[in-house]
Scaffold this motif. Structure first.
Motif, PDB file in Angstrom:
ATOM      1  N   LEU A  37       0.832  -1.203   0.000  1.00  0.00           N
ATOM      2  CA  LEU A  37       0.000   0.000   0.000  1.00  0.00           C
ATOM      3  C   LEU A  37       0.868   1.256   0.000  1.00  0.00           C
ATOM      4  CD1 LEU A  37      -2.811   1.396   0.336  1.00  0.00           C
ATOM      5  CD2 LEU A  37      -2.415   1.245   2.790  1.00  0.00           C
ATOM      6  N   VAL A  38       1.887   1.254   0.845  1.00  0.00           N
ATOM      7  CA  VAL A  38       2.770   2.424   0.933  1.00  0.00           C
ATOM      8  C   VAL A  38       3.574   2.595  -0.345  1.00  0.00           C
ATOM      9  CG1 VAL A  38       4.787   3.355   2.117  1.00  0.00           C
ATOM     10  CG2 VAL A  38       2.919   2.403   3.442  1.00  0.00           C
ATOM     11  N   ASN A  39       4.266   1.537  -0.781  1.00  0.00           N
ATOM     12  CA  ASN A  39       5.183   1.647  -1.921  1.00  0.00           C
ATOM     13  C   ASN A  39       4.470   1.780  -3.260  1.00  0.00           C
ATOM     14  OD1 ASN A  39       7.362   1.430  -0.188  1.00  0.00           O
ATOM     15  ND2 ASN A  39       7.541  -0.774  -0.459  1.00  0.00           N
ATOM     16  N   ASP A  40       3.355   1.077  -3.432  1.00  0.00           N
ATOM     17  CA  ASP A  40       2.720   1.014  -4.743  1.00  0.00           C
ATOM     18  C   ASP A  40       1.556   1.986  -4.929  1.00  0.00           C
ATOM     19  OD1 ASP A  40       4.502  -1.052  -5.275  1.00  0.00           O
ATOM     20  OD2 ASP A  40       3.105  -2.571  -4.549  1.00  0.00           O
ATOM     21  N   VAL A  41       0.970   2.454  -3.829  1.00  0.00           N
ATOM     22  CA  VAL A  41      -0.193   3.329  -3.954  1.00  0.00           C
ATOM     23  C   VAL A  41       0.089   4.727  -3.404  1.00  0.00           C
ATOM     24  CG1 VAL A  41      -2.618   3.639  -3.303  1.00  0.00           C
ATOM     25  CG2 VAL A  41      -1.770   1.353  -3.836  1.00  0.00           C
ATOM     26  N   LEU A  42       0.483   4.785  -2.134  1.00  0.00           N
ATOM     27  CA  LEU A  42       0.609   6.091  -1.491  1.00  0.00           C
ATOM     28  C   LEU A  42       1.849   6.876  -1.916  1.00  0.00           C
ATOM     29  CD1 LEU A  42      -0.597   5.156   2.094  1.00  0.00           C
ATOM     30  CD2 LEU A  42      -1.878   6.267   0.287  1.00  0.00           C
ATOM     31  N   MET A  43       3.007   6.221  -1.985  1.00  0.00           N
ATOM     32  CA  MET A  43       4.224   6.960  -2.334  1.00  0.00           C
ATOM     33  C   MET A  43       4.184   7.548  -3.744  1.00  0.00           C
ATOM     34  SD  MET A  43       5.859   7.382   0.328  1.00  0.00           S
ATOM     35  CE  MET A  43       7.211   8.276  -0.388  1.00  0.00           C
ATOM     36  N   PRO A  44       3.645   6.847  -4.750  1.00  0.00           N
ATOM     37  CA  PRO A  44       3.515   7.509  -6.057  1.00  0.00           C
ATOM     38  C   PRO A  44       2.614   8.745  -5.999  1.00  0.00           C
ATOM     39  CG  PRO A  44       3.352   5.142  -6.346  1.00  0.00           C
ATOM     40  CD  PRO A  44       3.347   5.399  -4.870  1.00  0.00           C
ATOM     41  N   LEU A  45       1.526   8.662  -5.206  1.00  0.00           N
ATOM     42  CA  LEU A  45       0.652   9.824  -5.059  1.00  0.00           C
ATOM     43  C   LEU A  45       1.374  10.983  -4.363  1.00  0.00           C
ATOM     44  CD1 LEU A  45      -2.690   8.070  -4.032  1.00  0.00           C
ATOM     45  CD2 LEU A  45      -2.122   9.085  -6.239  1.00  0.00           C
TER      46      LEU A  45
END
Length: 132
Positions: A37-45
């Motif tokens: 969730l952190v690496n693939d969803v939130l950090m790109p955002l």
């Protein structure tokens, strides 16, 4: 040797050890979900919001040593996001659990019936209060 094996068997067959093992396995799987969730969803955002800034490439080179302080910053941000996600999930679970507990308590209160004597005594008490 048999005594040690017997004690070991008793130790690993206790409920607490098995519960702990299940908790560790579930925790590891949950950790993978949160990391994704952190690496693939939130950090790109967050990267989009910050204008594509990527902390992982920030470093300082002194002679032959490379200090990758960008990775440190990234890990701090990851930690804060993971902590926030876990906090929100725990709040949701606690809210759901409180509703279930309230339903159980309400059901228990309905099940507890007062005896006729107790009801009569309460009526007498209420009448005495009114007369004062």
């Amino acid at each position: 040797m048999k005594k040690i094996l017997k004690e070991f068997k008793e130790f690993i067959s206790r409920g607490n050890v098995i519960d702990l093992a299940v908790g560790v396995i579930i925790g590891g799987a949950f950790g993978k979900i949160v990391t994704s969730l952190v690496n693939d969803v939130l950090m790109p955002l967050i990267g989009i919001i910050l204008g594509g800034l990527d902390f992982t490439n920030l470093s300082l080179t002194i002679k032959d040593a490379s200090i990758n302080y960008g990775m440190f910053i990234q890990n701090i941000i990851d930690f804060l996001i993971v902590s926030a996600c876990i906090f929100v999930m725990i709040k949701f679970i606690n809210k759901f659990s409180k509703k279930e507990e309230a339903k159980k308590e309400e059901t228990k209160k309905e099940e507890i019936k007062k005896s006729d004597e107790v009801v009569l005594l309460e009526e007498i008490r209420d009448l005495l209060k009114k007369s004062k």
